[in-house]
Write a protein that holds these residues in place. Sequence first.
Motif, PDB file in Angstrom:
ATOM      1  N   ASP A  35       0.831  -1.204   0.000  1.00 12.76           N
ATOM      2  CA  ASP A  35       0.000   0.000   0.000  1.00 12.76           C
ATOM      3  C   ASP A  35       0.867   1.256   0.000  1.00 12.76           C
ATOM      4  O   ASP A  35       0.577   2.214  -0.721  1.00 12.76           O
ATOM      5  CB  ASP A  35      -0.929  -0.011   1.212  1.00 12.76           C
ATOM      6  CG  ASP A  35      -1.891   1.150   1.210  1.00 12.76           C
ATOM      7  OD1 ASP A  35      -2.578   1.342   0.174  1.00 12.76           O
ATOM      8  OD2 ASP A  35      -1.958   1.874   2.233  1.00 12.76           O
ATOM      9  N   GLN A  36       1.946   1.259   0.784  1.00  9.54           N
ATOM     10  CA  GLN A  36       2.853   2.410   0.812  1.00  9.54           C
ATOM     11  C   GLN A  36       3.506   2.621  -0.547  1.00  9.54           C
ATOM     12  O   GLN A  36       3.638   3.750  -1.014  1.00  9.54           O
ATOM     13  CB  GLN A  36       3.928   2.212   1.887  1.00  9.54           C
ATOM     14  CG  GLN A  36       3.410   2.247   3.294  1.00  9.54           C
ATOM     15  CD  GLN A  36       2.771   3.572   3.646  1.00  9.54           C
ATOM     16  OE1 GLN A  36       3.325   4.625   3.384  1.00  9.54           O
ATOM     17  NE2 GLN A  36       1.588   3.506   4.212  1.00  9.54           N
ATOM     18  N   LYS A  37       3.926   1.538  -1.192  1.00  5.85           N
ATOM     19  CA  LYS A  37       4.545   1.657  -2.509  1.00  5.85           C
ATOM     20  C   LYS A  37       3.565   2.220  -3.536  1.00  5.85           C
ATOM     21  O   LYS A  37       3.915   3.079  -4.346  1.00  5.85           O
ATOM     22  CB  LYS A  37       5.073   0.302  -2.976  1.00  5.85           C
ATOM     23  CG  LYS A  37       6.334  -0.142  -2.267  1.00  5.85           C
ATOM     24  CD  LYS A  37       6.834  -1.477  -2.760  1.00  5.85           C
ATOM     25  CE  LYS A  37       7.500  -1.406  -4.089  1.00  5.85           C
ATOM     26  NZ  LYS A  37       8.852  -0.900  -4.107  1.00  5.85           N
ATOM     27  N   ILE A  38       2.329   1.753  -3.483  1.00  2.88           N
ATOM     28  CA  ILE A  38       1.309   2.226  -4.429  1.00  2.88           C
ATOM     29  C   ILE A  38       1.006   3.704  -4.198  1.00  2.88           C
ATOM     30  O   ILE A  38       0.946   4.498  -5.143  1.00  2.88           O
ATOM     31  CB  ILE A  38       0.039   1.361  -4.323  1.00  2.88           C
ATOM     32  CG1 ILE A  38       0.307  -0.044  -4.852  1.00  2.88           C
ATOM     33  CG2 ILE A  38      -1.122   2.005  -5.072  1.00  2.88           C
ATOM     34  CD1 ILE A  38      -0.803  -1.027  -4.580  1.00  2.88           C
ATOM     35  N   LYS A  39       0.818   4.095  -2.944  1.00  4.51           N
ATOM     36  CA  LYS A  39       0.519   5.497  -2.629  1.00  4.51           C
ATOM     37  C   LYS A  39       1.668   6.416  -3.028  1.00  4.51           C
ATOM     38  O   LYS A  39       1.442   7.499  -3.581  1.00  4.51           O
ATOM     39  CB  LYS A  39       0.220   5.657  -1.141  1.00  4.51           C
ATOM     40  CG  LYS A  39      -1.130   5.144  -0.737  1.00  4.51           C
ATOM     41  CD  LYS A  39      -1.356   5.352   0.745  1.00  4.51           C
ATOM     42  CE  LYS A  39      -2.702   4.805   1.185  1.00  4.51           C
ATOM     43  NZ  LYS A  39      -2.896   4.950   2.636  1.00  4.51           N
ATOM     44  N   THR A  40       2.902   6.006  -2.751  1.00  6.74           N
ATOM     45  CA  THR A  40       4.060   6.821  -3.112  1.00  6.74           C
ATOM     46  C   THR A  40       4.164   6.977  -4.618  1.00  6.74           C
ATOM     47  O   THR A  40       4.449   8.063  -5.119  1.00  6.74           O
ATOM     48  CB  THR A  40       5.356   6.188  -2.553  1.00  6.74           C
ATOM     49  OG1 THR A  40       5.227   6.045  -1.148  1.00  6.74           O
ATOM     50  CG2 THR A  40       6.560   7.041  -2.867  1.00  6.74           C
ATOM     51  N   TYR A  41       3.907   5.915  -5.352  1.00  7.73           N
ATOM     52  CA  TYR A  41       3.982   5.991  -6.811  1.00  7.73           C
ATOM     53  C   TYR A  41       2.892   6.902  -7.366  1.00  7.73           C
ATOM     54  O   TYR A  41       3.129   7.676  -8.287  1.00  7.73           O
ATOM     55  CB  TYR A  41       3.869   4.600  -7.429  1.00  7.73           C
ATOM     56  CG  TYR A  41       4.092   4.622  -8.916  1.00  7.73           C
ATOM     57  CD1 TYR A  41       5.368   4.699  -9.439  1.00  7.73           C
ATOM     58  CD2 TYR A  41       3.015   4.588  -9.804  1.00  7.73           C
ATOM     59  CE1 TYR A  41       5.585   4.745 -10.808  1.00  7.73           C
ATOM     60  CE2 TYR A  41       3.217   4.630 -11.165  1.00  7.73           C
ATOM     61  CZ  TYR A  41       4.506   4.707 -11.669  1.00  7.73           C
ATOM     62  OH  TYR A  41       4.716   4.764 -13.019  1.00  7.73           O
ATOM     63  N   GLU A  42       1.687   6.832  -6.796  1.00 10.79           N
ATOM     64  CA  GLU A  42       0.597   7.676  -7.276  1.00 10.79           C
ATOM     65  C   GLU A  42       0.859   9.150  -6.986  1.00 10.79           C
ATOM     66  O   GLU A  42       0.532  10.015  -7.790  1.00 10.79           O
ATOM     67  CB  GLU A  42      -0.727   7.249  -6.641  1.00 10.79           C
ATOM     68  CG  GLU A  42      -1.255   5.939  -7.171  1.00 10.79           C
ATOM     69  CD  GLU A  42      -2.503   5.466  -6.441  1.00 10.79           C
ATOM     70  OE1 GLU A  42      -2.855   6.069  -5.399  1.00 10.79           O
ATOM     71  OE2 GLU A  42      -3.123   4.493  -6.908  1.00 10.79           O
ATOM     72  N   ALA A  44       4.037  10.721  -6.055  1.00 10.78           N
ATOM     73  CA  ALA A  44       5.311  11.274  -6.506  1.00 10.78           C
ATOM     74  C   ALA A  44       5.732  10.760  -7.877  1.00 10.78           C
ATOM     75  O   ALA A  44       6.644  11.316  -8.481  1.00 10.78           O
ATOM     76  CB  ALA A  44       6.411  10.948  -5.493  1.00 10.78           C
ATOM     77  N   GLY A  45       5.116   9.700  -8.346  1.00 11.95           N
ATOM     78  CA  GLY A  45       5.500   9.140  -9.631  1.00 11.95           C
ATOM     79  C   GLY A  45       6.780   8.328  -9.565  1.00 11.95           C
ATOM     80  O   GLY A  45       7.346   7.984 -10.586  1.00 11.95           O
ATOM     81  N   GLU A  46       7.257   8.052  -8.349  1.00 10.57           N
ATOM     82  CA  GLU A  46       8.465   7.250  -8.171  1.00 10.57           C
ATOM     83  C   GLU A  46       8.166   6.112  -7.212  1.00 10.57           C
ATOM     84  O   GLU A  46       7.370   6.259  -6.292  1.00 10.57           O
ATOM     85  CB  GLU A  46       9.600   8.099  -7.603  1.00 10.57           C
ATOM     86  CG  GLU A  46      10.072   9.198  -8.527  1.00 10.57           C
ATOM     87  CD  GLU A  46      11.180  10.030  -7.912  1.00 10.57           C
ATOM     88  OE1 GLU A  46      11.538   9.763  -6.746  1.00 10.57           O
ATOM     89  OE2 GLU A  46      11.675  10.932  -8.588  1.00 10.57           O
ATOM     90  N   SER A  47       8.851   5.030  -7.430  1.00 14.62           N
ATOM     91  CA  SER A  47       8.675   3.871  -6.548  1.00 14.62           C
ATOM     92  C   SER A  47       9.592   4.015  -5.333  1.00 14.62           C
ATOM     93  O   SER A  47      10.724   4.478  -5.441  1.00 14.62           O
ATOM     94  CB  SER A  47       9.008   2.591  -7.296  1.00 14.62           C
ATOM     95  OG  SER A  47       8.807   1.487  -6.456  1.00 14.62           O
ATOM     96  N   ILE A  48       9.097   3.645  -4.179  1.00 12.91           N
ATOM     97  CA  ILE A  48       9.894   3.705  -2.948  1.00 12.91           C
ATOM     98  C   ILE A  48      10.663   2.391  -2.819  1.00 12.91           C
ATOM     99  O   ILE A  48      10.163   1.335  -3.179  1.00 12.91           O
ATOM    100  CB  ILE A  48       8.962   3.955  -1.738  1.00 12.91           C
ATOM    101  CG1 ILE A  48       9.777   4.255  -0.491  1.00 12.91           C
ATOM    102  CG2 ILE A  48       8.038   2.819  -1.501  1.00 12.91           C
ATOM    103  CD1 ILE A  48       8.928   4.743   0.664  1.00 12.91           C
ATOM    104  N   SER A  49      11.902   2.487  -2.342  1.00 16.18           N
ATOM    105  CA  SER A  49      12.738   1.288  -2.256  1.00 16.18           C
ATOM    106  C   SER A  49      12.412   0.490  -1.013  1.00 16.18           C
ATOM    107  O   SER A  49      11.790   0.974  -0.072  1.00 16.18           O
ATOM    108  CB  SER A  49      14.224   1.680  -2.234  1.00 16.18           C
ATOM    109  OG  SER A  49      14.546   2.288  -1.006  1.00 16.18           O
TER     110      SER A  49
END
Length: 55
Positions: A35-42, A44-49
């Motif tokens: 969920d955190q990865k999806i929200k960050t991508y939506e 900021a447009g970048e994937s979180i590591s």
Amino acid sequence: MMQAFKFRLYPTTTQAIQLNQHIGSCRFVYNWALDQKIKTYEQAGESISRFDLTN
């Protein structure tokens, strides 16, 4: 030559409860991180590591 082994567990009732709790905790952490990865991508447009998720 590769060799494989199959094991079957026969847990007691207490062990089965503990296994189910552990698996449930793992599922919760995985879904939270996803969920955190999806929200960050939506946003900021970048994937979180995975290192950022760990921190």
